[in-house]
Design a protein around this motif. Structure first.
Motif, short mmCIF file in Angstrom:
data_model
loop_
_atom_site.label_atom_id
_atom_site.label_comp_id
_atom_site.label_asym_id
_atom_site.label_seq_id
_atom_site.Cartn_x
_atom_site.Cartn_y
_atom_site.Cartn_z
N THR A 59 0.72 -1.33 -0.38
CA THR A 59 -0.03 0.12 0.83
C THR A 59 0.59 1.17 -0.06
O THR A 59 -0.25 2.48 -0.01
N ILE A 60 2.35 0.86 0.15
CA ILE A 60 3.21 2.76 0.13
C ILE A 60 3.46 2.63 -0.96
O ILE A 60 3.85 4.37 -1.03
N ALA A 61 3.69 1.85 -2.06
CA ALA A 61 3.98 2.24 -3.05
C ALA A 61 3.07 2.02 -4.31
O ALA A 61 2.28 1.09 -3.97
N ASP A 62 3.02 2.55 -5.09
CA ASP A 62 2.14 2.03 -6.71
C ASP A 62 2.34 1.52 -7.04
O ASP A 62 1.97 0.38 -7.27
N LYS A 63 3.63 0.48 -7.28
CA LYS A 63 4.65 -0.12 -8.10
C LYS A 63 6.12 -0.61 -7.35
O LYS A 63 6.49 0.43 -6.52
N PHE A 64 6.43 -1.92 -6.61
CA PHE A 64 7.16 -2.18 -6.15
C PHE A 64 8.15 -3.07 -6.30
O PHE A 64 7.62 -4.60 -6.80
N TYR A 65 9.31 -3.23 -6.62
CA TYR A 65 10.36 -3.70 -7.01
C TYR A 65 11.23 -4.34 -5.79
O TYR A 65 12.02 -3.94 -5.66
#
Length: 217
Positions: A59-65
């Protein structure tokens, strides 16, 4: 913070693994940065190799790597996502080192990705031991006798000139990793081997130690 019309997507670099006993301020700062950027309407892409952090929550970022924090992987992410800007300072030393590598390899210029926060020249001046010393001298700030070396032989020569005790400071390392104090040549050689190996630019500052001195104002 007013939203810039020319920036829509921002890549945030995390700090990676947290060592036991080390404060988690980078995780807190990274989490707040991502939330603040999203609140302002930016699309946030986050890269961090540590799953045990708050900032890696979906929920923190729009997309996570969740990928290794290395030049190879960050360059791939930038080429895939094409962010308008990069925010490396939230990742501390790890993020700043990666930003320098991306700049020197031409990845940011190739992908037209702007660096947010500290400029490259300022990062280099703060992290390069010789450049930082020159800055202090240009400002007429007192500095201890020191010199940089890139080999063990150079380090020993500097030590013989300055005299023991000494403190060894590798350049571009996280939290002074690889550095330490030495009172003789045997200890010096061991620190130099480790420091030169750990420094990404294979540079170490050999400086007069004032360990135990008191600063009185």
């Amino acid at each position: 913070m007013p939203k810039r019309n020319d920036i829509h997507k921002i890549l945030v670099i995390g700090s990676g693994p947290i060592v036991i006993g080390q404060a988690a301020e980078f995780d807190y700062a990274g989490t707040q940065a991502c939330l603040a950027l999203k609140e302002e309407g930016y699309e946030v892409i986050l890269c961090n190799s540590n799953p045990a952090t708050i900032m890696t929550d979906t929920t923190i970022a729009d997309k996570f790597y969740m990928e290794p924090l290395t030049l190879e992987y960050i360059a791939k992410i930038i080429r895939i996502e094409r962010p308008d800007a990069l925010l490396p300072g939230i990742g501390g030393q790890t993020g700043l080192n990666l930003a320098m590598q991306l700049e020197k390899k031409g990845v940011l210029k190739e992908c037209r990705c702007e660096l947010l926060g500290t400029k490259f020249s300022s990062i280099e001046q703060a992290e390069d031991r010789e450049l930082f010393k020159e800055l202090c001298e240009s400002l007429q700030e007192p500095v201890l006798p020191s010199d940089i070396c890139s080999t063990i032989e150079e380090g020993i020569q500097i030590a013989n000139t300055i005299g023991y005790p000494l403190v060894i400071r590798p350049a571009f390392t996280l939290g002074g990793t690889g550095g330490g104090f030495c009172d003789n040549e045997e200890e010096l050689i061991q620190l130099l081997k480790n420091g030169l190996n750990l420094s990404p630019v294979h540079q170490v500052l050999v400086e007069k130690s004032i360990k135990g001195f008191k600063e009185i104002e």
